[in-house]
Scaffold this active site. Structure first.
Site, PDB file in Angstrom:
ATOM      1  N   CYS A   1       0.850  -1.178   0.000  1.00 33.75           N
ATOM      2  CA  CYS A   1       0.000   0.000   0.000  1.00 33.75           C
ATOM      3  C   CYS A   1       0.895   1.240   0.000  1.00 33.75           C
ATOM      4  O   CYS A   1       1.349   1.707   1.039  1.00 33.75           O
ATOM      5  CB  CYS A   1      -0.902  -0.009   1.235  1.00 33.75           C
ATOM      6  SG  CYS A   1      -2.009   1.390   1.303  1.00 33.75           S
TER       7      CYS A   1
ATOM      8  N   GLU B   1     -22.711   3.149   0.151  1.00 33.30           N
ATOM      9  CA  GLU B   1     -22.881   1.738   0.437  1.00 33.30           C
ATOM     10  C   GLU B   1     -21.555   0.999   0.306  1.00 33.30           C
ATOM     11  O   GLU B   1     -21.209   0.143   1.114  1.00 33.30           O
ATOM     12  CB  GLU B   1     -23.896   1.162  -0.542  1.00 33.30           C
ATOM     13  CG  GLU B   1     -24.456  -0.153  -0.120  1.00 33.30           C
ATOM     14  CD  GLU B   1     -25.536  -0.597  -1.093  1.00 33.30           C
ATOM     15  OE1 GLU B   1     -25.476  -1.740  -1.529  1.00 33.30           O
ATOM     16  OE2 GLU B   1     -26.400   0.236  -1.426  1.00 33.30           O
TER      17      GLU B   1
END
Lengths: 765, 444
Positions: B95, B414
């Site tokens: 990352c 969502e």
């Protein structure tokens, strides 16, 4: 007695007549008989080749009326009842699968045969009638998971439920729509609750917050009447039969012991059972009327029966002692009477003793022994040491010293000199001499000569003497060499050591004096004799070792400087003013000074470190931590590595603590600043909080950060760059605008007006 | 010098006020933007992670609080160690975003720039942590008592229990954050890495320059020159554009595209300075055994690795007590995070939420006795399952994903919600395994 189980237990329960115990866990479900000689396995209820999760029990309960009836709470959410009277191997009788999540607890009604209650992770409690196939009523706690349900023993219709969010609810079994009462008992989950077997209104609860609380429900408002703080989250709590104030607890994590508490004595457990090697998961008193047997199951796959007489009593090991300072320096000390009967030693001045429980003194709060209370009665005697008026020397010297000592900012030699004088002025000759010696020991090679010059200048009123000594130098040396057999044996260094030691011993000058046979040595004859003998016995003696006994002896005579003044043979060649005042017989004086001048430069300062270290420790142990720390700071790197960090830190802490008690803030801050220990230096960083107000709404900035909570604006914005200023904020006292120091500086170089545009003519100086 | 600003009557940057009025739409958004603004003002920048989470303000609050606590507040580990551990953890999943973020902070808290050259340049103590880092990141069920024992074995390089617990919490936090970063696509939004110019003292940071609280020599290129290309510095005027961004993220997806475009240009701009920027940007230097990755928690090996039963070791009963005992207050903070994520309003049934949570735990070999895993297949469509698995187990942008992420949620919020669930479930899973190993160590 104990037995090994095949798998970790989650819960245990006994039948009413206390002859059998059931153990339930994820991979175990067995009944053991309690025989005289131990546990005997009676029945394995876990049958089938691949037992279903219905057998994985989180909780188990044996019916207290019907001896063949058991109920278990399964981790998969099933509630199962078992009938031991069934003829086949599988004793399972009924299966209720109404709960959606793990069932944490099942509970039979104490008197009603067919009533069973369950509490589950899904937040519901269900009441089952064992004659029917499904639950008769469902109670919704409207809050999180149910951890425990318990029927009240005295009230037929009441039950208590404890919840994961810290609440405890009281329900009436006839009214499933709403709880009767609710209160918050703990922060975090309440893992367990237990009704008192006799007292109608008492409920004990235990939670993850490591507390056991006893609540009185009989009043209108639920009242916390006792609270016991344990060391780990409380997994189970069980009142002890026949003992009104006792309860047993075990913990969920980390701590494997079982404790029995007297709730009136919440600090030390009444009794402890320490057998288990992993967390105890189930505890139960063997018989409802027998307070002496406790059964326990544990994750370490063992089942124990504990006899109360085997329990360890932490009280016996505790020391009921206390110590406290009074406002005027009195010291009160309480200890067991048995320890205090020793005859008063000579040192106990101003001691008053109060025998335990002496009621003549109103200061005593005397607790009447409670017959029902089974606690070890300890009676303590109290002594008060009063500081004598008048003899209280006070700590003026400490304050004065602290304020006048110089710890930095000058060359080493000057610091020592200064501090020596300070000590001398305050009539602390020992410290004064120490400083002087330190200067001699640790001054740079160049410094002795410097100090000699200094010395010469000082003693300039005796020019003849000095010149004489110079001339005599070599002669004296030769003479010495001839006369002193010892010296031949000694290397150059040991020779020096002698000198050094003479310095150390401060005026005794044993060797030289003895050899030269000075008649004025009456005071020091003893020393010199010792000295010589020792030297003769072990020709290669190491000085540091020998120097100490001597040193210490001298330390015991704080009048050391007086001999210096009386005696002409001052060793302070490069030393204090005493020297200029003394009239020195030439031989001796020249000898000492010669050797000092000749050899001192070769001696690495490191050489003295062990001595100095011992000296520091000595001071610290004598309670004069001030001296230890001051020397430590002044010497700095010269000595620091010799003393371990922790000791240093300890000294610093004590000194700083003292300084702060005397409100010598500046000094203490200086010490902190000059210290080299990380732990000390960071003291300066502590409590540096500044409370600020928002620049917009002028109310205090309540939380951390740069944004005001109330007006939602950035506080303290730079007027030049409009960024938040984190750090130095400079502002004009005229118009109170400002910003980053650099920005404001730059701005005001170019413009005379305030950067905020208020028109004020700001000035930066 | 006085920092008190009591009597200052400032007229704030007009932009700021302008945005102020604009944003005061409803309390929810207001709360989010306040949080973001605070984060921005505190740290000089608002990371895209917080921006994403801003759609769930109450969660964001507890997330930021936890993160701040473990990175900056009381704890046994020194600050630069914490950031270095974070770097190690993030590097396991390649990352870049988190690696460069923590590299910058590592330097700012006074870490040795040498360490950033790679794991072998770090002290032995930190290198010892590599193994448990690797295991926790990819196959946490392998965590065993022996790992803990090895780290705590007395010696010169040993860890104390308290330090280890903090390190483990930090590792788990960063691993799971990688999942979130990957899931929300913030990784492409690489911030410029700290440029270590020759002659620039380590620990120098542009933010400090903006603060004016540095006494160091000015950087070779003035901050103003770079400002347009960089993400926000420590400035209140840039709060304006950030607020807009927050709003955008709170609004719907079309903005996301623009945002991505924007970040691409950012990337493009950075290419020019690549030779400068490569320093510490490559996470692989902090990784040993790069082949080690997630494997199916295989059923056939079940007798080998016991399924982890939540009923035997749960966060609420066991994990909390242990972690709170060894690293005070962290238990409450983490507990709040788990509670918050569980109580987030979810448009669908709570069953779906539970299915997602249990599915993630199932991926990591954690089983609930009281759950019927048939539900997972019934409630989660295949695309969503694949998405969850990819985000949870392979949050590695540098490798091509096993399958295209075909799950397209209706709403951006969502997706953020699912990402949050993945992150928290993963965090809890790793913590459970690590804490169980520590418990076993303590019992033995």
């Amino acid at each position: 007695m104990f037995c090994h189980l095949d798998a970790p237990a989650n819960a245990i329960s006994v039948c009413r007549d206390a002859t059998q115990v059931v153990v339930a866990g994820r991979n175990i479900f067995k009944i053991y008989g309690l025989e005289e000689e131990g546990f005997v396995e009676r029945l394995n209820l876990r049958v089938g080749r691949k037992p279903s999760l219905n057998f994985s029990c989180a909780d188990v309960m044996w019916h207290q009326m019907e001896e063949n009836l058991l109920a278990t709470a399964a981790t998969n959410g099933a509630v199962v009842t078992w009938n031991l009277a069934r003829p086949c191997r599988n004793k399972q009788e009924q299966l209720f699968t109404e709960h959606k999540r793990t069932v944490n607890k099942v509970c039979f009604h104490p008197t009603e045969v067919n009533m069973l209650l369950s509490g589950s992770q899904d937040g519901f409690m269900k009441c089952f009638d064992l004659r029917k196939k499904e639950s008769v009523s469902t109670f919704s706690g409207q809050s999180e998971s149910v951890r425990d349900v318990q029927f009240s023993i005295k009230d037929y219709f009441t039950f208590a439920a404890s919840f994961e969010n810290g609440n405890v609810q009281l329900w009436d079994i006839r009214r499933p729509d709403r709880y009767e009462r609710m209160f918050t008992a703990h922060t975090g989950p309440v893992f367990c609750c237990d009704w008192h077997p006799e007292d109608r209104g008492w409920l004990a609860t235990g939670g993850r917050d490591k507390m056991v609380k006893v609540w009185d429900m009989s009043t209108n408002r639920v009242k916390e009447i006792y609270c016991v703080q344990t060391i780990a989250s409380v997994a189970r709590v069980k009142w002890r039969p026949e003992r009104r104030y006792h309860l047993a607890t075990c913990s969920m994590m980390v701590d494997h012991n079982i404790y029995v508490w007297d709730v009136r004595r919440p600090f030390i457990p009444f009794a402890t059972f320490e057998e288990h090697k992993d967390v105890t998961t189930g505890i139960v008193w063997r018989n409802q009327h027998d307070p002496y047997y406790l059964l326990s199951g544990s994750k370490d796959s063992t089942l124990y029966q504990h006899m109360f007489k085997d329990a360890s009593r932490p009280v016996d090991r505790a020391n009921p002692e206390g110590l406290c300072f009074g406002l005027f320096g009195d010291l009160a000390f309480a200890a067991k009477e048995s320890l205090m009967t020793a005859p008063q030693s000579v040192g106990d001045v101003g001691r008053k003793t109060y025998p335990g429980g002496d009621r003549r003194y109103p200061i005593f709060f005397f607790k009447k022994p409670d017959v029902t209370e089974q606690f070890a009665q300890v009676s303590s005697a109290l002594s008060v040491f009063e500081s004598e008026a008048g003899s209280g020397v006070g700590m003026d010297w400490f304050i004065n010293t602290a304020q006048s000592y110089l710890l930095s900012g000058k060359p080493f030699a000057e610091l020592c000199e200064h501090n020596a004088q300070v000590a001398k002025r305050l009539n602390r000759p020992q410290e004064s001499t120490t400083w002087t010696m330190l200067r001699i020991m640790f001054s740079e090679p160049a410094n002795p000569s410097l100090s000699t010059n200094h010395n010469l200048n000082k003693s300039g009123n005796l020019p003849l003497v000095n010149s004489f000594s110079m001339k005599e130098m070599s002669a004296a040396l030769n003479e010495r060499n001839k006369e002193n057999r010892q010296d031949n044996l000694h290397s150059l260094e040991t020779n020096l050591n002698n000198n050094d030691e003479n310095e150390e011993t401060e005026g005794s000058e044993g060797q030289a004096e003895y050899l030269f046979g000075d008649a004025e040595l009456d005071d020091d004859d003893l020393y010199s004799m010792e000295h010589d003998n020792q030297a003769a016995e072990e020709p290669e003696y190491l000085l540091p070792q020998e120097a100490f006994p001597l040193r210490h002896e001298i330390m015991d005579h704080p009048s050391a400087p007086e001999p210096v003044q009386e005696k002409p043979e001052s060793p302070h060649v490069s030393g204090s003013e005493t020297e200029s005042t003394c009239l020195t017989p030439m031989e001796s004086f020249s000898l000492i000074s010669v050797s000092q001048l000749l050899f001192s430069p070769h001696l690495p300062p490191k050489f003295f470190c062990p001595i100095v270290k011992e000296m520091l420790c000595y001071y610290a142990e004598q309670g004069d931590v001030q001296m230890a720390v001051s020397v430590l700071i002044v010497l700095g790197d010269r000595i620091r590595k010799e003393i371990d960090e922790l000791t240093q830190e300890h000294w610093y802490m004590s000194y700083i603590d003292l300084l702060q008690r005397f409100e010598l803030w500046n000094v203490s801050n200086e010490v902190i600043k000059l210290s080299t220990c990380g732990a000390i230096m960071c003291l300066n960083q502590a409590s540096t909080t500044l409370h600020i107000n928002c620049s917009n709404c002028k109310r205090p900035m309540s939380n951390k950060g740069w944004i005001c909570d109330r007006c939602h604006q950035c506080a303290s914005v730079c007027a030049v760059c409009h960024h938040v200023v984190k750090g130095l904020f400079v502002w004009c006292q005229g118009c109170s605008h400002g910003g980053h120091l650099e920005h404001v500086m730059e701005w005001l170089k170019q413009s005379k007006h305030c950067p905020a545009g208020c028109g004020h003519l700001c000035e930066y100086t | 010098m006085i920092i008190c600003t009591k009597n200052m009557d400032y007229r704030l940057g007009t932009q700021c006020q302008f945005v102020q009025n604009q944003v005061m739409v409803n309390s929810e958004k207001d709360r989010a933007s306040l949080l973001c603004m605070k984060a921005l003002a505190n740290r000089g920048r608002l990371d895209s992670v917080s921006q994403q989470m801003a759609s769930h303000p109450q969660y964001l609050e507890s997330f930021l609080r936890t993160q701040h606590y473990i990175l900056y507040m009381d704890g046994p580990l020194p600050l630069h160690y914490r950031h270095y551990i974070a770097i190690m953890a993030a590097a396991r999943h390649h990352c870049r975003y988190l690696v460069s973020l923590h590299s910058a902070q590592f330097l700012r808290v006074g870490g040795d720039p040498l360490w950033l050259q790679g794991l072998e340049a770090a002290p032995l103590r930190l290198r010892h942590l590599d193994h448990i880092n690797k295991v926790l990141a990819h196959q946490p069920w392998l965590t065993a008592r022996s790992h803990i024992q090895a780290l705590l074995k007395t010696g010169e390089q040993c860890w104390s229990l308290a330090e280890l617990v903090q390190a483990v919490v930090l590792l788990a936090h960063c691993h799971s954050l990688c999942s979130f970063v990957f899931g929300s696509g913030s990784d492409s939004d690489t911030i410029p890495t700290p440029r270590v110019h020759h002659g620039t003292p380590p620990g120098y940071c542009l933010c400090d320059a903006a603060n004016g609280n540095t006494a160091l020599s000015p950087p070779p290129a003035g901050p103003t020159e770079k400002a347009p290309r960089r993400r926000s510095l420590d400035s209140s005027c840039e709060v304006a554009c950030l607020r807009e961004q927050i709003q955008k993220s709170q609004e719907e997806i079309k903005e996301r595209k623009a945002d991505r475009l924007h970040s691409q240009t950012l990337l493009h701009a950075d290419v020019e300075e690549e030779d400068e920027a490569t320093f510490s940007a490559d996470p692989s230097r902090f990784v040993t055994d790069p082949e080690f990755g997630y494997q199916e928690f295989a059923r056939r090996e079940e007798d080998h690795f016991q399924v982890f039963r939540v009923q035997d070791y749960s966060w609420e009963d066991h994990g909390f007590s242990l972690v709170n005992r060894l690293y005070s207050d962290i238990g409450h903070l983490l507990d709040e995070r788990f509670r918050n994520v569980a109580s987030l309003p979810f448009p669908h049934s709570p069953d779906l939420k539970r299915a997602i949570w249990n599915y993630i735990h199932c991926i990591y070999g954690i089983r609930y006795d009281d759950y019927d895993y048939g539900e997972v297949n019934r409630l989660l469509e295949r695309g969503l399952k694949l998405y969850i698995k990819a985000v949870a187990c392979y949050p590695d942008a540098s490798k091509t994903p096993l399958c295209p992420l075909s799950w397209a949620p209706v709403k951006a919020s969502e997706k953020v919600h699912v990402n949050l669930l993945v992150m928290e479930a993963r965090l809890q899973a790793e913590l459970l395994y690590a804490l169980r190993a520590i418990t076993q160590y303590m019992i033995a």
